[in-house]
Design a protein around this motif. Structure first.
Motif, short mmCIF file in Angstrom:
data_model
loop_
_atom_site.label_atom_id
_atom_site.label_comp_id
_atom_site.label_asym_id
_atom_site.label_seq_id
_atom_site.Cartn_x
_atom_site.Cartn_y
_atom_site.Cartn_z
N GLU A 192 0.83 -1.21 0.00
CA GLU A 192 0.00 0.00 0.00
C GLU A 192 0.87 1.26 0.00
O GLU A 192 0.63 2.21 -0.76
CB GLU A 192 -0.93 0.00 1.22
CG GLU A 192 -1.86 1.20 1.27
CD GLU A 192 -2.75 1.19 2.51
OE1 GLU A 192 -3.30 2.25 2.83
OE2 GLU A 192 -2.86 0.13 3.15
N THR A 193 1.89 1.26 0.86
CA THR A 193 2.80 2.40 0.91
C THR A 193 3.53 2.56 -0.41
O THR A 193 3.70 3.67 -0.91
CB THR A 193 3.82 2.21 2.05
OG1 THR A 193 3.13 2.09 3.28
CG2 THR A 193 4.80 3.37 2.11
N ALA A 194 3.94 1.43 -0.99
CA ALA A 194 4.67 1.47 -2.26
C ALA A 194 3.80 2.05 -3.37
O ALA A 194 4.28 2.88 -4.16
CB ALA A 194 5.12 0.06 -2.63
N ARG A 195 2.54 1.65 -3.44
CA ARG A 195 1.65 2.19 -4.48
C ARG A 195 1.47 3.70 -4.32
O ARG A 195 1.44 4.45 -5.29
CB ARG A 195 0.30 1.48 -4.44
CG ARG A 195 0.32 0.10 -5.05
CD ARG A 195 -1.10 -0.42 -5.30
NE ARG A 195 -1.06 -1.70 -5.97
CZ ARG A 195 -1.00 -2.89 -5.34
NH1 ARG A 195 -0.98 -2.91 -4.02
NH2 ARG A 195 -0.94 -4.00 -6.02
N ARG A 196 1.37 4.14 -3.07
CA ARG A 196 1.20 5.57 -2.81
C ARG A 196 2.45 6.34 -3.23
O ARG A 196 2.36 7.40 -3.85
CB ARG A 196 0.91 5.80 -1.32
CG ARG A 196 0.55 7.25 -0.99
CD ARG A 196 -0.11 7.37 0.37
NE ARG A 196 0.72 6.85 1.44
CZ ARG A 196 0.44 5.74 2.13
NH1 ARG A 196 -0.66 5.04 1.87
NH2 ARG A 196 1.23 5.33 3.11
N ARG A 197 3.61 5.79 -2.92
CA ARG A 197 4.86 6.44 -3.31
C ARG A 197 5.00 6.50 -4.82
O ARG A 197 5.47 7.49 -5.38
CB ARG A 197 6.05 5.69 -2.70
CG ARG A 197 6.16 5.88 -1.19
CD ARG A 197 7.15 4.89 -0.59
NE ARG A 197 8.50 5.09 -1.07
CZ ARG A 197 9.48 4.20 -0.95
NH1 ARG A 197 9.21 3.02 -0.39
NH2 ARG A 197 10.68 4.44 -1.39
N LEU A 198 4.58 5.44 -5.50
CA LEU A 198 4.67 5.41 -6.96
C LEU A 198 3.74 6.44 -7.58
O LEU A 198 4.09 7.08 -8.58
CB LEU A 198 4.33 4.01 -7.49
CG LEU A 198 5.38 2.93 -7.22
CD1 LEU A 198 4.87 1.57 -7.67
CD2 LEU A 198 6.68 3.26 -7.95
N LYS A 199 2.56 6.60 -6.99
CA LYS A 199 1.60 7.58 -7.51
C LYS A 199 2.16 8.99 -7.37
O LYS A 199 2.11 9.80 -8.31
CB LYS A 199 0.27 7.45 -6.76
CG LYS A 199 -0.83 8.39 -7.26
CD LYS A 199 -2.14 8.10 -6.54
CE LYS A 199 -3.28 8.97 -7.07
NZ LYS A 199 -3.06 10.40 -6.77
#
Length: 199
Positions: A140-147
């Motif tokens: 979840e954190t990774a997806r947010r950082r990628l966005k």
């Protein structure tokens, strides 16, 4: 050689930055490492940045730029060039960096953009989380950082493309394979006749 290395979290920027640094004798400068060094030293810049870092907030552009400017100005090794790892992150940072370099050592030579698709990045982050115990690297954190990265970096890519500096590097494969692609780009930039001679 004055380079910037872009790429999403998990793209392998740190690995490739270290390789470029070792091969070409230029210092790899990471803003994350600068923050750690300044905060550990208790410097005025470190004290200004610490509040934001401890709160998990983005450090304001002014502080980041001051740290980079100080590193480039006081680092004797930067006379031969440098590689900025993951900086600039935003268009205002890029524009400020352009002004700083124009007034000091000269403009950038190239911007290398490590291109890795989201599925592969998430898989890498997942593996890193398991092997290194990095609890912050969940999906979840990774997806947010990628966005956030995608939103910030789109105008940055356009900025450097307009200057003719942007080179996209396929970041998939082994570190050796990615390093070989980077070296081919650097060789072509240093010796344009090689690129022109290719079929």
């Amino acid at each position: 050689m004055r380079l910037v290395l872009l790429g999403p979290p998990g793209a392998g920027k740190g690995t490739q930055a270290a390789r470029i640094s070792a091969r070409h004798g230029v210092p790899a400068i990471s803003t994350g490492q600068l923050f750690d060094q300044q905060i550990s030293a208790g410097s005025p810049l470190g004290r200004r940045a610490e509040h934001y870092v401890r709160a998990g907030e983005l450090v304001p552009d002014e502080i980041v730029l001051d740290m980079v400017a100080e590193r480039l100005a006081t680092g004797i090794d930067c006379g031969v060039g440098f590689l900025l790892d993951g900086f600039p992150r935003t268009l205002p940072q890029a524009e400020a960096l352009d002004r700083m370099l124009t007034a000091t050592c000269g403009p950038l030579h190239l911007v290398l953009d490590l291109d890795v698709d989201e599925t592969e990045v998430l898989a890498r982050i997942g593996r890193r989380s398991l092997s290194e115990g990095r609890l912050d690297d969940n999906q979840e954190t990774a997806r947010r950082r990628l966005k956030v990265f995608a939103e910030e970096t789109a105008p940055l890519r356009s900025h450097y493309a307009e200057q003719g500096l942007l080179r996209t590097v396929d970041g998939t494969g082994t570190p050796d394979e990615v390093a070989a692609r980077i070296e081919e780009i650097l060789a072509a930039a240093a010796h344009p006749e090689l690129r022109a001679a290719r079929p």
